[in-house]
Design a protein around this motif. Structure first.
Motif, PDB file in Angstrom:
ATOM      1  N   HIS A  46      31.978  44.175  46.904  1.00 45.29           N
ATOM      2  CA  HIS A  46      33.219  44.140  47.685  1.00 45.29           C
ATOM      3  C   HIS A  46      34.391  44.613  46.819  1.00 45.29           C
ATOM      4  O   HIS A  46      34.438  44.319  45.622  1.00 45.29           O
ATOM      5  N   ARG A  48      37.295  43.533  46.332  1.00 41.61           N
ATOM      6  CA  ARG A  48      38.030  42.500  45.589  1.00 41.61           C
ATOM      7  C   ARG A  48      37.331  42.179  44.274  1.00 41.61           C
ATOM      8  O   ARG A  48      37.952  41.623  43.363  1.00 41.61           O
ATOM      9  N   CYS A  49      36.053  42.509  44.156  1.00 38.87           N
ATOM     10  CA  CYS A  49      35.338  42.324  42.888  1.00 38.87           C
ATOM     11  C   CYS A  49      35.193  43.652  42.144  1.00 38.87           C
ATOM     12  O   CYS A  49      35.504  43.744  40.958  1.00 38.87           O
ATOM     13  N   ASN A 100      49.491  35.043  42.809  1.00 44.95           N
ATOM     14  CA  ASN A 100      49.811  36.190  43.655  1.00 44.95           C
ATOM     15  C   ASN A 100      51.300  36.260  43.973  1.00 44.95           C
ATOM     16  O   ASN A 100      51.931  35.234  44.252  1.00 44.95           O
ATOM     17  N   TRP A 160      39.850  34.564  42.296  1.00 48.30           N
ATOM     18  CA  TRP A 160      40.909  35.325  42.987  1.00 48.30           C
ATOM     19  C   TRP A 160      40.325  36.165  44.128  1.00 48.30           C
ATOM     20  O   TRP A 160      40.984  36.359  45.156  1.00 48.30           O
ATOM     21  N   GLY A 161      39.085  36.651  43.961  1.00 49.70           N
ATOM     22  CA  GLY A 161      38.442  37.490  44.979  1.00 49.70           C
ATOM     23  C   GLY A 161      38.373  36.825  46.354  1.00 49.70           C
ATOM     24  O   GLY A 161      38.283  37.508  47.369  1.00 49.70           O
ATOM     25  N   PRO A 164      42.916  36.504  47.635  1.00 46.42           N
ATOM     26  CA  PRO A 164      43.614  37.656  47.049  1.00 46.42           C
ATOM     27  C   PRO A 164      45.064  37.817  47.512  1.00 46.42           C
ATOM     28  O   PRO A 164      45.777  38.661  46.979  1.00 46.42           O
ATOM     29  N   ARG A 168      45.302  40.936  51.931  1.00 49.16           N
ATOM     30  CA  ARG A 168      44.110  41.622  51.430  1.00 49.16           C
ATOM     31  C   ARG A 168      42.868  40.919  51.984  1.00 49.16           C
ATOM     32  O   ARG A 168      42.847  39.692  52.085  1.00 49.16           O
ATOM     33  N   PRO A 170      39.537  39.087  51.781  1.00 46.49           N
ATOM     34  CA  PRO A 170      38.800  38.416  50.700  1.00 46.49           C
ATOM     35  C   PRO A 170      37.345  38.870  50.622  1.00 46.49           C
ATOM     36  O   PRO A 170      36.813  39.428  51.573  1.00 46.49           O
TER      37      PRO A 170
END
Ligand code: HEC
Ligand code: HEC
Length: 195
Positions: A46, A48-49, A100, A160-161, A164, A168, A170
């Motif tokens: 993904h 986010r990672c 964030n 955080w992923g 986010p 955003r 996740p």
């Protein structure tokens, strides 16, 4: 004709041979294992990672929020010292703080925001490639799969992923569910898809 005594011996030795071939620690359950791996892969791949796990030292911006995938603005780089914190004068922490920003398109944040080391890069790689990589201590920071599971459950950059910020998308599931999927995958022999 076997005598009853001979039958017993035969049955007993057969059972022993079967047991030694299928002792629980050796058994690989491909179906269950690959279905657990698919959950893990959905998270790791993904954006986010993967956007921090890049080989070329340039973090990515991706997803609907960013209008596709592109290289991070401002010519941000891993940094000459290889630390992942960026070049002097343009460190990640110049803009990314411990939490964030609430502003739309403001910088996301978590403690020690930085790029993953080059050997841990999997952005754009296939499921089979990522699978082999995270099992390889030379490319995963010398970790066992138990260590990987704990890192995914407890690390703040990973966490955080799933939080986010600022519209955003996740990563799928949760840190706890991904921890569990890695443990389940490990328990059935951690099989990888065929490349
Ligand atoms: C802000 C950048 C960043 C984000 C976002 C990020 N990582 Fe990482 N990741 C790192 C850094 C830096 C390391 C190296 C940490 C270490 O070795 O102690 C790392 C290491 C890892 C490792 C251990 C080493 C390896 O390659 O197997 C795993 C597993 C991992 N990350 C998974 C994830 C997952 C899953 C997500 C998303 C839910 C994620 N990361 C999001 C920066 C990030
Ligand atoms: C000059 C300021 C600045 C610097 C320096 C900077 N960033 Fe960013 N970064 C931003 C901003 C602003 C955003 C959010 C952009 C948006 O949402 O449109 C962002 C977003 C990101 C994202 C989210 C992308 C996604 O799709 O998940 C990652 C990952 C990231 N930065 C990594 C880094 C890393 C790693 C460094 C250091 C090597 C770094 N950034 C340095 C300003 C900066």
């Amino acid at each position: 004709m076997l005598t009853p005594a001979a039958m017993l011996v035969f049955v007993a030795s057969f059972a022993t041979a079967q047991e030694s071939q299928t002792s629980p620690s050796q058994a690989v359950d491909m179906t269950k294992g690959l279905s657990e791996w698919d959950k893990i892969y959905a998270v790791f791949s993904h954006p986010r990672c993967a956007d921090c796990h890049v080989a070329d030292g340039r973090p990515r911006w991706s997803g609907a929020h960013y209008g596709g995938t592109r290289v991070h603005a401002f010519n941000v780089q891993r940094g000459d010292d290889g630390s992942g914190f960026g070049n002097p004068g343009l460190r990640c922490t110049t803009c990314h703080f411990a939490s964030n920003s609430n502003a739309l398109h403001g910088p996301p944040g978590a403690e020690n925001w930085r790029l993953a080391p080059a050997e841990m890069a999997w952005f754009g790689k296939s499921s089979a490639e990522i699978c082999a990589q995270i099992k390889d201590p030379a490319r995963n920071g010398g970790r066992s799969l138990d260590d990987i599971a704990l890192h995914v459950r407890d690390d703040r950059l990973v966490g955080w992923g799933w939080a986010p910020g600022s519209n955003r998308e996740p990563a799928p599931g949760s840190a706890e569910a991904t921890f569990q999927a890695i443990e389940n995958w490990l328990a059935v022999g951690s099989p990888c898809p065929v490349p």
